[in-house]
Design a protein around this motif. Sequence first.
Motif, short mmCIF file in Angstrom:
data_model
loop_
_atom_site.label_atom_id
_atom_site.label_comp_id
_atom_site.label_asym_id
_atom_site.label_seq_id
_atom_site.Cartn_x
_atom_site.Cartn_y
_atom_site.Cartn_z
N LEU A 249 17.32 18.52 -2.25
CA LEU A 249 16.00 17.94 -1.97
C LEU A 249 15.61 16.93 -3.04
N ALA A 250 15.88 17.30 -4.30
CA ALA A 250 15.57 16.36 -5.39
C ALA A 250 16.41 15.09 -5.26
N LEU A 251 17.69 15.27 -4.90
CA LEU A 251 18.57 14.11 -4.73
C LEU A 251 18.11 13.25 -3.56
N GLN A 252 17.64 13.91 -2.50
CA GLN A 252 17.14 13.17 -1.35
C GLN A 252 15.91 12.33 -1.72
N GLU A 253 14.99 12.93 -2.46
CA GLU A 253 13.80 12.20 -2.89
C GLU A 253 14.18 11.05 -3.82
N GLN A 254 15.17 11.27 -4.67
CA GLN A 254 15.61 10.21 -5.57
C GLN A 254 16.20 9.04 -4.78
N ASN A 255 16.98 9.36 -3.76
CA ASN A 255 17.55 8.30 -2.93
C ASN A 255 16.46 7.51 -2.22
N LYS A 256 15.43 8.22 -1.76
CA LYS A 256 14.34 7.52 -1.10
C LYS A 256 13.64 6.56 -2.06
N ARG A 316 24.87 1.92 1.39
CA ARG A 316 25.55 3.09 0.82
C ARG A 316 24.56 4.22 0.54
N LEU A 317 23.39 3.87 0.00
CA LEU A 317 22.38 4.89 -0.29
C LEU A 317 21.84 5.52 0.99
N GLN A 318 21.69 4.70 2.04
CA GLN A 318 21.24 5.25 3.31
C GLN A 318 22.26 6.23 3.88
N TYR A 319 23.54 5.92 3.75
CA TYR A 319 24.59 6.82 4.21
C TYR A 319 24.58 8.12 3.40
N SER A 320 24.44 7.98 2.07
CA SER A 320 24.38 9.17 1.21
C SER A 320 23.15 10.01 1.52
N ASN A 321 22.03 9.33 1.77
CA ASN A 321 20.80 10.06 2.08
C ASN A 321 20.92 10.83 3.39
N ALA A 322 21.64 10.26 4.36
CA ALA A 322 21.85 10.96 5.64
C ALA A 322 22.69 12.21 5.43
#
Length: 357
Positions: A249-256, A316-322
């Motif tokens: 979750l933290a990684l997801q928020e960071q990607n956003k 790339r970040l969008q793919y990682s976030n998915a």
Amino acid sequence: MSEDASAGGDDFSGLGGFFFYMFIVHPITAWILKPGRFERKKSIMYAIAFLAALAAIKTGLEMQQQGPNYYQILDVTRESNPLEIKRSYKKLSLKLHPDKNKSPNAADEFDRVKQAYDVIMDLELRDVYNKFGKEGVANNKRYSETQFLIEVAIFYVSWAVMTFLLTMGKKSGQARDWVFTGMIVMLVVEVVVMTSQTNPLPTWLFPTLTEYDLVKTMHSLFPAFMNGCRSLGSYLFVDVDAQLRQFLLALQEQNKDILLVLRDVQIGVQNIQAHGGGGGHRLAGPSTGNIPVTADGADVASKATPTGKIKELQERLQYSNANVAQAVQSLKTENKSSNFGFYGMILGYIVISYLFG
């Protein structure tokens, strides 16, 4: 000790003891182990000390209600020879005879000594008493392998089912392993003790303890052991999935956040290119006659511009976030135990207790 007292002790070690540990001991232990109540090591020490003291007091009260066994009444051991038993009996009979003993229970005390002497001196009755207690002698019970296996199966299967229901869920997985391990050890000890021709216990350690006393004590201590394992297992449990979920979750928020920043940077670069002229400057690199094309159809030259590089990083970040979002969703679908198992366990214990009690 009267039969009513013995019956009360049996009830306390059975159904009453079960509810005592379930609704009184377990909540108190959970209160001691509540995070932040004490330091981690102190919490564990306090909980173990509380459970050990409670089990010792409970077992001591039950043994007191049950009264001394025949060896303790005669003040002899399992290895005492007939001459020593006769000598001890003669001494006690003279002391407790109603003509000399002024106690109001003198007759009962003398009869109890006489009964103990008659059983211990008879080798056949002595063996029955050692394995089945006073009830076995009164009912003329004999060892039967089939009957023994049925009784063992009823006890251990019923407790195994209840242990499984009480330890459902990830937090109790370690406690369930501890309890089942203790049950296996207890089962092995009971089978060895009850099937051996002689008492395998060392005389120097338990000189007056019979096989029946040992098995009954183990059965009495098992509820305390089970609830102790439940409490400590839940306290020591480390939810790796929850930690991983928090990390994702933290990684997801960071990607956003990074995507938002990149979007702002991209808009700024486009504004600079639109108003500053010069178009998109390509990054330095050797010129070639042919324009390479990537797998998605975009030429390498377009991606060599600042805007192209930012767009590539954004993709790339969008793919990682998915991928992170998919992992979080899979962790959120974790199955959780229902309270119906708890009520089913209580109902099942009551039914088994009354059917086979």
